[in-house]
Scaffold this active site. Structure first.
Site, PDB file in Angstrom:
ATOM      1  CB  ILE A  34      -0.944  -0.005   1.223  1.00  0.00           C
ATOM      2  CG1 ILE A  34      -2.001  -1.104   1.074  1.00  0.00           C
ATOM      3  CG2 ILE A  34      -1.620   1.358   1.391  1.00  0.00           C
ATOM      4  CD1 ILE A  34      -2.856  -1.295   2.327  1.00  0.00           C
ATOM      5  CG  ASP A  53      10.192   0.115   4.319  1.00  0.00           C
ATOM      6  OD1 ASP A  53       9.001   0.052   3.967  1.00  0.00           O
ATOM      7  OD2 ASP A  53      10.814  -0.855   4.805  1.00  0.00           O
ATOM      8  CB  VAL A  75       7.592   3.709  12.813  1.00  0.00           C
ATOM      9  CG1 VAL A  75       7.678   4.107  11.346  1.00  0.00           C
ATOM     10  CG2 VAL A  75       7.120   2.264  12.971  1.00  0.00           C
ATOM     11  CE1 TYR A 166      -3.088  -4.857  11.272  1.00  0.00           C
ATOM     12  CE2 TYR A 166      -5.356  -5.404  10.707  1.00  0.00           C
ATOM     13  CZ  TYR A 166      -4.174  -4.733  10.422  1.00  0.00           C
ATOM     14  OH  TYR A 166      -4.087  -3.943   9.302  1.00  0.00           O
TER      15      TYR A 166
END
Length: 287
Positions: A34, A53, A75, A166
């Site tokens: 995505i 990334d 991140v 999730y």
């Protein structure tokens, strides 16, 4: 055409291109799936794109293929995220839009989840989003403009066996994003969320979708990301027909159980092809 009809229809191609032209947009998890498809559509619409990334080699190749800037970023590391934003702004100018796209999706029965994988999922999918949102918003508020787009999932609205970790992570992203948007609404900064359904990326490898639970393509998700930048709002589902999931909490439990049985969501994330999913599971740290 009534305003409500225009909003339902979404911005047309010309409106999107006009809104995106020249905007500096940084995207995490941008080397594939995505993230890369979104970056491609943004670039084609005239935006100035920078990829981030955790895979240095992959982001370098992706950036070279697209002809944009690319940087490594973890991140889950606040300093790394700050350095990423600094690098983007040094290379291409102040960031107009940050897309927090990096994320992982473990599946399987709850009782067998490894503690390290649970923490890793929340570090990436939740804390990473919170960190990026805060760091970027501080810069944007100081300039009086900007937008943060957080990629969540309809899974954040649909509690599902085998997807518990999730589910919780994406539910957190949805509610966090709306709360921050409300807090910052007077500053000129917007925080939006895009909720894709199951998308044909590594996240669904080994899973058995069916005619009632169909996967969409990354390009369909990317189109909704561009739409929410062109016309900011709190959230959009991808596809838009999945907007009914926002009302799922109001449905009676009996109806939810029947729906899960009918669509096979009661077993889809528990009974999957382990061999087909092995590469993805290894990459995200699942056993």
């Amino acid at each position: 055409m009534a305003v409500r009809d225009l909003l339902r229809r979404g911005p047309d191609h010309g409106e999107v291109r006009a809104a995106l032209r020249g905007k500096v947009i940084a995207i995490t998890g941008g080397a594939c799936g995505i993230g890369f498809e979104t970056a491609t559509q943004l670039f084609e619409a005239g935006a100035v794109v920078a990829l981030g990334d955790i895979d240095d080699d992959a982001v370098g190749k992706a950036a070279a293929d697209l002809g944009v800037e690319g940087f490594g970023v973890d991140v889950t590391d606040r300093s790394s995220f700050e350095e990423f934003l600094d690098a983007v702004e040094s290379a291409v100018g102040p960031i107009d839009v940050l897309i927090n796209n990096a994320g992982i999706m473990p599946v399987g029965d709850f009782l067998s989840y490894d503690e390290a994988l649970i923490r890793r999922t929340y570090d990436i999918d939740v804390i990473g989003v919170i960190t990026g949102t805060q760091l970027a918003a501080r810069r944007m508020v100081a300039r009086g403009r900007g937008q943060i787009v957080n990629i969540a999932s309809v899974a954040g609205r649909l509690p599902t066996p085998g997807l518990t970790i999730y589910n919780g992570a994406k539910a957190a992203v949805i509610e966090f994003s709306e709360a921050v948007d409300a807090e910052l609404e007077k500053t000129g900064v917007r925080v939006s969320t895009v909720l894709p359904t199951f998308t044909r990326t590594g996240l669904i490898s080994g899973l058995h979708t069916n005619s009632m639970v169909r996967a969409i393509e990354p390009k369909d998700v990317a189109a909704q990301v561009l739409a929410i930048i062109a016309r900011p709002r709190v959230r959009l589902t991808a596809p838009r027909s999945m907007a009914w999931t926002h009302a799922n909490a109001l449905f009676p439990q009996r109806m939810k159980r029947a729906s899960r049985r009918m669509t096979k969501l009661d077993s889809m994330f528990l009974d999957y092809d382990h061999e087909q999913r092995a590469a993805y599971s290894k990459r995200i740290g699942s056993r």
